[in-house]
Design an enzyme around this catalytic site. Sequence first.
Site, PDB file in Angstrom:
ATOM      1  N   THR A 180      10.185  -9.589 -19.190  1.00  0.00           N
ATOM      2  CA  THR A 180      10.635 -10.935 -19.552  1.00  0.00           C
ATOM      3  C   THR A 180      10.254 -11.246 -20.998  1.00  0.00           C
ATOM      4  O   THR A 180      11.043 -11.857 -21.742  1.00  0.00           O
ATOM      5  CB  THR A 180      10.041 -11.964 -18.570  1.00  0.00           C
ATOM      6  N   GLU A 181       9.090 -10.791 -21.410  1.00  0.00           N
ATOM      7  CA  GLU A 181       8.619 -11.040 -22.774  1.00  0.00           C
ATOM      8  C   GLU A 181       9.605 -10.463 -23.805  1.00  0.00           C
ATOM      9  O   GLU A 181      10.034 -11.159 -24.734  1.00  0.00           O
ATOM     10  CB  GLU A 181       7.238 -10.377 -22.916  1.00  0.00           C
ATOM     11  N   ILE A 182       9.983  -9.203 -23.634  1.00  0.00           N
ATOM     12  CA  ILE A 182      10.906  -8.572 -24.582  1.00  0.00           C
ATOM     13  C   ILE A 182      12.322  -9.145 -24.412  1.00  0.00           C
ATOM     14  O   ILE A 182      13.059  -9.310 -25.378  1.00  0.00           O
ATOM     15  CB  ILE A 182      10.899  -7.032 -24.426  1.00  0.00           C
ATOM     16  N   GLY A 183      12.669  -9.497 -23.186  1.00  0.00           N
ATOM     17  CA  GLY A 183      13.985 -10.101 -22.948  1.00  0.00           C
ATOM     18  C   GLY A 183      14.161 -11.393 -23.737  1.00  0.00           C
ATOM     19  O   GLY A 183      15.218 -11.646 -24.322  1.00  0.00           O
ATOM     20  N   GLU A 215      18.222  -8.342 -17.568  1.00  0.00           N
ATOM     21  CA  GLU A 215      17.653  -8.185 -16.220  1.00  0.00           C
ATOM     22  C   GLU A 215      16.158  -7.992 -16.424  1.00  0.00           C
ATOM     23  O   GLU A 215      15.727  -6.980 -16.984  1.00  0.00           O
ATOM     24  CB  GLU A 215      18.304  -6.995 -15.516  1.00  0.00           C
ATOM     25  N   GLY A 228      14.289  -4.937 -18.761  1.00  0.00           N
ATOM     26  CA  GLY A 228      12.897  -4.710 -19.160  1.00  0.00           C
ATOM     27  C   GLY A 228      12.070  -5.940 -18.878  1.00  0.00           C
ATOM     28  O   GLY A 228      12.412  -6.755 -18.013  1.00  0.00           O
ATOM     29  N   CYS A 270      11.368  -3.825 -10.512  1.00  0.00           N
ATOM     30  CA  CYS A 270      11.475  -5.235 -10.893  1.00  0.00           C
ATOM     31  C   CYS A 270      11.523  -6.150  -9.682  1.00  0.00           C
ATOM     32  O   CYS A 270      11.101  -7.293  -9.761  1.00  0.00           O
ATOM     33  CB  CYS A 270      12.673  -5.445 -11.810  1.00  0.00           C
ATOM     34  N   LYS A 292      19.982   3.232 -25.471  1.00  0.00           N
ATOM     35  CA  LYS A 292      18.616   3.601 -25.849  1.00  0.00           C
ATOM     36  C   LYS A 292      17.723   3.590 -24.610  1.00  0.00           C
ATOM     37  O   LYS A 292      17.406   2.545 -24.064  1.00  0.00           O
ATOM     38  CB  LYS A 292      18.016   2.651 -26.890  1.00  0.00           C
ATOM     39  N   GLU A 347       3.387 -10.460 -13.199  1.00  0.00           N
ATOM     40  CA  GLU A 347       3.974  -9.206 -12.732  1.00  0.00           C
ATOM     41  C   GLU A 347       3.019  -8.063 -13.082  1.00  0.00           C
ATOM     42  O   GLU A 347       2.763  -7.810 -14.252  1.00  0.00           O
ATOM     43  CB  GLU A 347       5.329  -8.982 -13.403  1.00  0.00           C
TER      44      GLU A 347
HETATM   45  P1  ADP Z   1       8.070  -2.433 -20.263  1.00  0.00           P
HETATM   46  O1  ADP Z   1       7.156  -3.616 -20.454  1.00  0.00           O
HETATM   47  O2  ADP Z   1       8.580  -2.262 -18.893  1.00  0.00           O
HETATM   48  O3  ADP Z   1       7.605  -1.180 -20.944  1.00  0.00           O
HETATM   49  P2  ADP Z   1       9.788  -3.331 -22.324  1.00  0.00           P
HETATM   50  O4  ADP Z   1      10.451  -4.617 -22.046  1.00  0.00           O
HETATM   51  O5  ADP Z   1       8.676  -3.300 -23.312  1.00  0.00           O
HETATM   52  O6  ADP Z   1       9.387  -2.769 -20.936  1.00  0.00           O
HETATM   53  O7  ADP Z   1      10.816  -2.230 -22.771  1.00  0.00           O
HETATM   54  C1  ADP Z   1      12.057  -2.009 -22.142  1.00  0.00           C
HETATM   55  C2  ADP Z   1      12.996  -1.425 -23.172  1.00  0.00           C
HETATM   56  O8  ADP Z   1      13.101  -2.333 -24.254  1.00  0.00           O
HETATM   57  C3  ADP Z   1      12.548  -0.102 -23.790  1.00  0.00           C
HETATM   58  O9  ADP Z   1      13.702   0.706 -23.997  1.00  0.00           O
HETATM   59  C4  ADP Z   1      11.961  -0.534 -25.114  1.00  0.00           C
HETATM   60  O10 ADP Z   1      12.025   0.477 -26.101  1.00  0.00           O
HETATM   61  C5  ADP Z   1      12.867  -1.677 -25.480  1.00  0.00           C
HETATM   62  N1  ADP Z   1      12.285  -2.658 -26.416  1.00  0.00           N
HETATM   63  C6  ADP Z   1      10.987  -3.026 -26.548  1.00  0.00           C
HETATM   64  N2  ADP Z   1      10.845  -3.921 -27.531  1.00  0.00           N
HETATM   65  C7  ADP Z   1      12.080  -4.143 -28.047  1.00  0.00           C
HETATM   66  C8  ADP Z   1      12.599  -4.981 -29.102  1.00  0.00           C
HETATM   67  N3  ADP Z   1      11.811  -5.765 -29.817  1.00  0.00           N
HETATM   68  N4  ADP Z   1      13.923  -4.951 -29.357  1.00  0.00           N
HETATM   69  C9  ADP Z   1      14.733  -4.151 -28.630  1.00  0.00           C
HETATM   70  N5  ADP Z   1      14.308  -3.346 -27.649  1.00  0.00           N
HETATM   71  C10 ADP Z   1      13.005  -3.336 -27.346  1.00  0.00           C
END
Ligand code: ADP
Length: 504
Positions: free
Chosen positions: A256-259, A276, A254, A310, A201, A408
């Site tokens: 850190t928050e979403i990680g 990462e 992506g 990053c 994705k 960041e």
């Molecule tokens: P950025 O802050 O750099 O936009 P994100 O961490 O939000 O990066 O997004 C990086 C990737 O993670 C994108 O492909 C986004 O669609 C995906 N993403 C965002 N939220 C979620 C989630 N809750 N579960 C899975 N994937 C997510």
Amino acid sequence: MNEMTKISRAQRPYSPAAAKFIARKPQLFINNEWVDSSHGATIEVEDPSSGKIIGQVVDASDRDVDRAVAAARAAFDDGRWSGLAPMARERIMHRLADLLEANADEFAEIEAIDNGKPKGMAAAVDIPGAISQLRFMAGWASKVAGETTAPYTMPAGTVFSYTLKEPVGVCAQIVPWNFPLLMAALKISPALAAGCTLVLKPAEQTSLTALRLADLIVEAGFPAGVFNVITGNGHTAGDRMVKHPDVDKVAFTGSTEIGKLINKNATDTLKHVTLELGGKSPVVVMPDVDVASTAPGVAGAIFFNAGQVCVAGSRLYAHRSVFDQVLEGMAATAPFWAPRPSLDPEAHMGAIISKEQHDKVMGYIAAGKRDGASVAMGGDAPSSEGGYYVNPTILVDVNPQMSVVREEIFGPVVVAQRFDDLDEVAKSANDTAYGLGAGIWTKNVATMHKLASKIKAGTVWGNCHAVIDTALPFGGYKQSGIGHEQGRLGIEAYLETKTVIIQL
Ligand code: ADP
């Protein structure tokens, strides 16, 4: 700065091939076929250089994700990919790399249009980088091997033992928008070499090159279901992938928050997870450097890809004795980094990915100023006809408590600070929740090695920055990630190890 105001920021015309691809009907790539979504929802594709909507991609539904995962599951379970001779897998991966090479110019243009980065940068970094990932990992397909121990005798008989390296299974691979194709290649290459199947994705802002890559998959000879592409939003499609019971591993790059969220969400089904994540990488300039060659390097460490990297060198620590000269040298690079539309052949820095991100970067600069920072360079947005540009920016008079120093920014903004001695700068460099990259600039070999061992970061660069070696691992300390990509550790992340003990 006068130079910058004269630049035309009108986006240049697209080539017929790119325009035709972008105008395609929004579809998903599942089981080696282009298929319609189960619902009509789409996401707009925007050119960040102009701010114009140029196309649509599917905003995948849960049913779409389920369909892609089912295709990957079936392809994994019947061994149509993992059961191929390793050299056959290797050859197919090289064929994909060959096709990417043959279409490199179109990929570079599409990446530039979709992301806002200069086409020249995409052609020099993103596309060749993706090809290198595929080629390096292709070789591992035939080199993965377990261990054996010599047979030994127990009272009950002789025992012979060995390990088998087996592919982890179905992988959900979620990538960000800053290096869309390169990040996709970093994910798919080890998975494919290991014999896994996958659902990729791309980020909702930059789906185009992943979709274009899917065009090449059938031609390269991959069996159906091995490589699938879902486009869609993170909190819907991405979330479904992470929680799906038929997915064995999640690989994410992506924020850190979403990680952290993904790590939590993958826990119920106890998936393998590699992450990462973000960074706030320090760059240390020692007093012995040749300023004339160091300053442009240090500027490149932050302004490359408009700081949307990053490992961007976003915290500069220059020794007090060279601080002013280093900043002068960096300021001299401003015309080179002046932001331009992605298809302007003179562009070295492009647009910021989106209005949201542009506003976030400008918000950080404003917060820095409110907190007492001064602008040594840039600090503003240049004039443009649409599009999301930020001038390369250096902030000084900062302190470690300011948000511009701690968080960041993911934009072309560096905070510059003075230091006096090695221990002090090592402490400052490590005063962060992140630990992805670090740069050290010195001619003194002893200083280089001492600092390299003191700094807590997954990669330390000496007299360069953000150079990638596909043969060596890339990963983060602290809140910058879990696990590694690239190198031997990169392939290991897609393998299970089974120990077999047999009484003969
Ligand atoms: P950025 O802050 O750099 O936009 P994100 O961490 O939000 O990066 O997004 C990086 C990737 O993670 C994108 O492909 C986004 O669609 C995906 N993403 C965002 N939220 C979620 C989630 N809750 N579960 C899975 N994937 C997510």
